[in-house]
Each structure stands twice: as structure tokens, then as C-alpha cells.
Motif scaffolding. Sequence first.
Motif, PDB file in Angstrom:
ATOM      1  N   ALA A   1       0.820  -1.237   0.007  1.00 21.81           N
ATOM      2  CA  ALA A   1      -0.162   0.072  -0.008  1.00 21.81           C
ATOM      3  C   ALA A   1       0.882   1.129  -0.023  1.00 21.81           C
ATOM      4  N   TRP A   2       0.376   2.509  -0.598  1.00 21.90           N
ATOM      5  CA  TRP A   2       1.017   3.651  -0.699  1.00 21.90           C
ATOM      6  C   TRP A   2       1.095   4.329   0.611  1.00 21.90           C
ATOM      7  N   THR A   3      -0.039   4.166   1.387  1.00 20.33           N
ATOM      8  CA  THR A   3      -0.017   4.745   2.740  1.00 20.33           C
ATOM      9  C   THR A   3      -0.149   3.783   3.827  1.00 20.33           C
ATOM     10  N   ALA A   4       0.578   4.131   4.832  1.00 14.06           N
ATOM     11  CA  ALA A   4       0.740   3.113   5.990  1.00 14.06           C
ATOM     12  C   ALA A   4      -0.761   2.819   6.553  1.00 14.06           C
TER      13      ALA A   4
ATOM     14  N   ASN B   1      -2.578   8.250  -9.120  1.00 17.10           N
ATOM     15  CA  ASN B   1      -2.600   8.249  -7.691  1.00 17.10           C
ATOM     16  C   ASN B   1      -2.911   6.929  -7.215  1.00 17.10           C
ATOM     17  N   PRO B   2      -2.242   5.977  -7.560  1.00 17.76           N
ATOM     18  CA  PRO B   2      -2.827   4.561  -7.033  1.00 17.76           C
ATOM     19  C   PRO B   2      -2.223   4.309  -5.588  1.00 17.76           C
ATOM     20  N   HIS B   3      -3.302   3.470  -4.924  1.00 22.43           N
ATOM     21  CA  HIS B   3      -3.076   3.380  -3.532  1.00 22.43           C
ATOM     22  C   HIS B   3      -2.541   1.733  -3.249  1.00 22.43           C
TER      23      HIS B   3
ATOM     24  N   GLY C   1       2.499  -9.091 -17.696  1.00 21.42           N
ATOM     25  CA  GLY C   1       2.644  -7.748 -16.885  1.00 21.42           C
ATOM     26  C   GLY C   1       3.395  -8.312 -15.823  1.00 21.42           C
ATOM     27  N   ASP C   2       3.865  -7.359 -15.036  1.00 22.18           N
ATOM     28  CA  ASP C   2       4.747  -7.522 -13.816  1.00 22.18           C
ATOM     29  C   ASP C   2       4.066  -7.268 -12.441  1.00 22.18           C
ATOM     30  N   SER C   3       2.900  -6.479 -12.508  1.00 20.58           N
ATOM     31  CA  SER C   3       2.314  -5.849 -11.467  1.00 20.58           C
ATOM     32  C   SER C   3       1.002  -5.506 -11.753  1.00 20.58           C
ATOM     33  N   ALA C   4       0.278  -5.329 -10.777  1.00 20.31           N
ATOM     34  CA  ALA C   4      -1.225  -4.610 -10.829  1.00 20.31           C
ATOM     35  C   ALA C   4      -1.417  -3.620  -9.853  1.00 20.31           C
ATOM     36  N   ILE C   5      -2.091  -2.476 -10.043  1.00 15.92           N
ATOM     37  CA  ILE C   5      -2.397  -1.344  -9.331  1.00 15.92           C
ATOM     38  C   ILE C   5      -3.779  -1.290  -9.470  1.00 15.92           C
ATOM     39  N   ASP C   6      -4.413  -0.388  -8.222  1.00 16.83           N
ATOM     40  CA  ASP C   6      -5.945  -0.266  -8.089  1.00 16.83           C
ATOM     41  C   ASP C   6      -6.541   0.907  -9.091  1.00 16.83           C
TER      42      ASP C   6
ATOM     43  N   GLN D   1      -7.387  -6.818  -1.506  1.00 20.59           N
ATOM     44  CA  GLN D   1      -8.171  -7.901  -2.431  1.00 20.59           C
ATOM     45  C   GLN D   1      -9.200  -7.379  -3.138  1.00 20.59           C
ATOM     46  N   GLN D   2     -10.226  -6.819  -2.249  1.00 19.39           N
ATOM     47  CA  GLN D   2     -11.439  -6.566  -2.644  1.00 19.39           C
ATOM     48  C   GLN D   2     -11.372  -5.304  -3.722  1.00 19.39           C
ATOM     49  N   GLU D   3     -10.322  -4.312  -3.155  1.00 20.10           N
ATOM     50  CA  GLU D   3     -10.056  -3.061  -3.913  1.00 20.10           C
ATOM     51  C   GLU D   3      -9.696  -3.532  -5.395  1.00 20.10           C
ATOM     52  N   VAL D   4      -8.580  -4.510  -5.524  1.00 19.33           N
ATOM     53  CA  VAL D   4      -8.210  -4.808  -6.838  1.00 19.33           C
ATOM     54  C   VAL D   4      -9.183  -5.571  -7.414  1.00 19.33           C
ATOM     55  N   MET D   5     -10.129  -6.199  -6.915  1.00 17.95           N
ATOM     56  CA  MET D   5     -10.967  -7.120  -7.718  1.00 17.95           C
ATOM     57  C   MET D   5     -12.146  -6.000  -8.443  1.00 17.95           C
ATOM     58  N   GLN D   6     -12.441  -5.023  -7.542  1.00 19.91           N
ATOM     59  CA  GLN D   6     -13.422  -4.068  -8.033  1.00 19.91           C
ATOM     60  C   GLN D   6     -12.841  -3.169  -9.014  1.00 19.91           C
TER      61      GLN D   6
END
Length: 257
Positions: free
Chosen positions: A128-131, A191-193, A182-187, A224-229
Motif C-alpha cells: 500500500a502507498w499509505t501506512a 494516484n494508485p493506492h 505484466g509485472d504487477s497490478a495497481i488499483d 484484494q477487494q479493491e483490486v477485484m473492483q
Amino acid sequence: MVLQRTGDVTSSSCRCLDSWQWSPDLVVPGSTQPYVRVSLQPTASEYMTVESMFMASMASEGAVMQRIDKVENPNLLARYQSKKAALSERLSPDCINEVQAFHGTTPDCVDGICKSSVIPYGKGAYFAWTAIRSHCYTEEDADGLRYMILSHVMLGYWTVGEPRPLKPGLPVILRGNHLTHGDSAIDQAHNPHVFVTWDQYQSYPSYVIVYRAPDCIHRQLSVQQEVMQAMKKWDKEAKKRARHSRRRKDTASCVVM
């Protein structure tokens, strides 16, 4: 933060520490312990930089910093650098998209992460980008302490959402009419989180942050839910583009006739 498909994270938002160095002499050759954790002095600039990143979202949660340990694991770092070289050769050095991101964990998992990094499980390794987002995945130990990892993470060629793999560990992206790895996924692209990787050597656990804080009262959606959305949104937009493309072809056929 804006990530580029061709190009690195903009310098104004990149949190890769230019001063980040490791000390190989701290790890004794032949030792059964593959790493050491070095506690940083609160007056050190490195400590204050990491603390600032952490407190940017955690101060409002009543977090109290206890200490910040720097992880010195030469073997793991060598694997990370090898992966970085491979990505650089495949994508060019400007397209590695290296960032620093948080990973909340439980006390019993800290040692394993310092030894082997965050090992992907389920649908990948989540950062995550933020703690505050990672805080919701921490647990207190017997002394009331919580642990969070700040890792260097290489995103490489990313995609929005969670691509369906052709086989385990092989994310796939639709580029035009072709599937590519691909190498990764972002939401989200702007400004990805949340960041998801599938290769354990695509991240390096740079720091262990030890702190006290209340339980996460307003627990957010799981990563997981955020990425699925995001994946569902991406699929919906892809289908919409496909329908639009078919209508254009049908219209063109009618004109020809």
C-alpha cells in the motif's frame, strides 16, 4: 503520484531513498542468520524520512513510533538487484517504476519477510502507498507492539486491476488485440493506492517499523477487494470498447453494401 507505462515515477513523488545504503560487513559470513536488523537513531536523516512517510497517514490514528530497523540481507538484496537488471533489460531502465510501499503484517511473520521478502500468496503480494491501509493488517504482540514493513517494490509494466493469469504466477495484460505479460497490478492509474506483485524478488524489505497504535476502527476494504473492483471496472470498460468496435465494423459493412 502518476505512474508511466514508459518512464519512471515522477521525481516529485518517487519515494526511493537516494541515501539508502546497506552494510555487508554487518552480516557475518557463514552465520546461520541470513540477515540483521539495525536500529536507526531517531536523529538520523534516514530515520526521519521513514518516520515522516509513516506518520503522514498514521498520526491521526494515534500511532506512536517505537523504533525503525533497517534490514541488511545481502543474499536477498542480490536477488532483488538481479531481478531489477532483468526488468531493466526487458523494459529499459526508465520503465522499472520502483517505489517504496508499506506491508502490514503479524509479529510471527516479520522474521520470514526479512529472510525471504513478502512471498506472494493467494493472488499475489500486496503493498500500500499509505501506512494507514497496511495498518489494518497488523496485529499486536504480547507487548502491544505492531510491525509494518516498508519495502522497495518494482512495478515494471503494470496494469489496472488484477489480470487473469494464463497459468499461476503469470499475469496477463491486454494490449490492443494482443495478450502480453505484466509485472504487477495497481488499483488505479492515477494516484494508485494498492500494488500487487507476483514475484517475491520484485520487492525488498528495506525497513521494519515498530509502533503502537489502536486497532483499525474504520477498517477499509481489503486490498484484494479493491483490486477485484478495479478488475471488474477494467473488464466492463474493455467490453464497452469491444461493443463499440463491433458497431463501427457493422456500420462500415453497411456503407460498403
